[in-house]
Design an enzyme around this catalytic site. Structure first.
Site, mmCIF file in Angstrom:
data_model
loop_
_atom_site.group_PDB
_atom_site.id
_atom_site.type_symbol
_atom_site.label_atom_id
_atom_site.label_comp_id
_atom_site.label_asym_id
_atom_site.label_seq_id
_atom_site.Cartn_x
_atom_site.Cartn_y
_atom_site.Cartn_z
ATOM 1 N N GLU A 197 -30.005 21.540 17.624
ATOM 2 C CA GLU A 197 -30.961 21.467 15.736
ATOM 3 C C GLU A 197 -31.350 20.543 15.955
ATOM 4 O OE1 GLU A 197 -28.045 21.615 13.541
ATOM 5 O OE2 GLU A 197 -29.217 22.103 11.421
ATOM 6 N N ASP B 212 -19.766 32.752 16.007
ATOM 7 C CA ASP B 212 -17.898 32.291 16.624
ATOM 8 C C ASP B 212 -17.956 33.615 15.805
ATOM 9 O OD1 ASP B 212 -17.662 29.825 16.669
ATOM 10 O OD2 ASP B 212 -16.173 30.927 16.249
HETATM 11 N N1 ADE Z 1 -17.691 25.640 14.095
HETATM 12 C C1 ADE Z 1 -18.907 26.499 14.925
HETATM 13 N N2 ADE Z 1 -17.575 27.646 15.212
HETATM 14 C C2 ADE Z 1 -16.523 26.841 14.922
HETATM 15 C C3 ADE Z 1 -14.805 27.810 14.948
HETATM 16 N N3 ADE Z 1 -14.737 28.732 15.511
HETATM 17 N N4 ADE Z 1 -13.841 26.634 14.239
HETATM 18 C C4 ADE Z 1 -14.195 25.195 13.198
HETATM 19 N N5 ADE Z 1 -15.562 25.030 13.901
HETATM 20 C C5 ADE Z 1 -16.547 25.426 13.996
#
Ligand code: ADE
Length: 237
Positions: free
Chosen positions: A13, A199
């Site tokens: 990024e 996610d």
């Molecule tokens: N950044 C991206 N996904 C995450 C997650 N599941 N937990 C903590 N930080 C994150």
């Protein structure tokens, strides 16, 4: 004059943003490289802070003290905490709080840092609006405003996710935002957090994260550039 401090957690990024940074200078402090220059006609300082709350707070304070930024934005990726937020969608913070700060034994509400007068650190209203407009421009119909829940934990289980939702009412979780928010709050600087969902912070998170990290990081960079354009335009009014 507006000078935007941009804190990213990820290399891809920050690299994407640096490609667009004109009149670039850089220097090192506390193990991080700080880049200054002009992004979309706006003076900015950019740093990749690394993972977690301490790294984030250290870099945010350096941006305040050494770069004299007037506004702070934290961009990056996050795990979704609500059904409406899918992979690739965007989150703009209304406020941010810790999901791993617990002094309840001494009578403090969950998440409250003793000495602070709030549990959740509020984002600046006009930065929030500009960030939301930028997010809508990049991914129309897929941006939401809400609470960011931060902690030193990659959340990858349904049980932990449910507990964080119950404790914070956050709509996404990541590992830096609230630390940057607290630093901004202490320095009386306007801030906003802008995250792309990589996610679902559940048992599929470990699989999804590496697949979607690149796309989400690229999307964040696009939104950050759009935010810089909005701030430049607002400064000219
Ligand atoms: N950044 C991206 N996904 C995450 C997650 N599941 N937990 C903590 N930080 C994150």
């Amino acid at each position: 004059m507006t000078k935007l401090g941009i804190i990213g957690a990820m290399e891809q990024e920050v690299e994407t943003l640096l490609e667009a940074l004109r009149e670039q200078t850089s220097w090192q402090k506390a193990g991080s490289t700080f880049y200054e220059g002009i992004l979309e006609e706006l003076p900015v300082a950019i740093v990749q802070c690394g993972v977690g709350k301490v790294n984030a707070a250290v870099c945010a304070q350096i941006l305040c003290d050494h770069c004299h930024v007037t506004h702070l934005v934290n961009t990056g990726i996050a795990g979704s905490l609500c059904a409406e937020l899918d992979i690739g969608d965007l989150v703009v913070s209304r406020d941010a709080m810790y999901h791993d700060f617990d002094c309840m034994k001494f009578g403090y509400p969950f998440g409250k840092v003793p000495g602070m007068d709030t549990v959740a650190f509020p984002a600046d209203q006009s930065l929030m609006e500009a960030a939301y407009a930028a997010a809508e421009q990049v991914n129309p119909g897929h941006a939401r405003i809400g609470r960011v829940a931060s902690g030193d934990q990659f959340v990858a289980s349904k049980a932990v996710k449910e507990q964080i939702i119950a404790r914070t009412q956050g709509i996404c979780t990541e590992m830096e935002g609230a630390a940057i928010a607290q630093t901004a709050y202490r320095n009386r600087l306007p801030f906003v957090i802008l995250r792309a969902i990589s996610d679902k912070a559940d048992d599929s998170a470990q699989m999804d994260y590496p697949t979607f990290e690149r796309i989400a990081a690229h999307r964040c960079a696009q939104v950050t550039r759009s935010l810089a354009r909005q701030l430049k335009a607002a400064g000219q009014k």
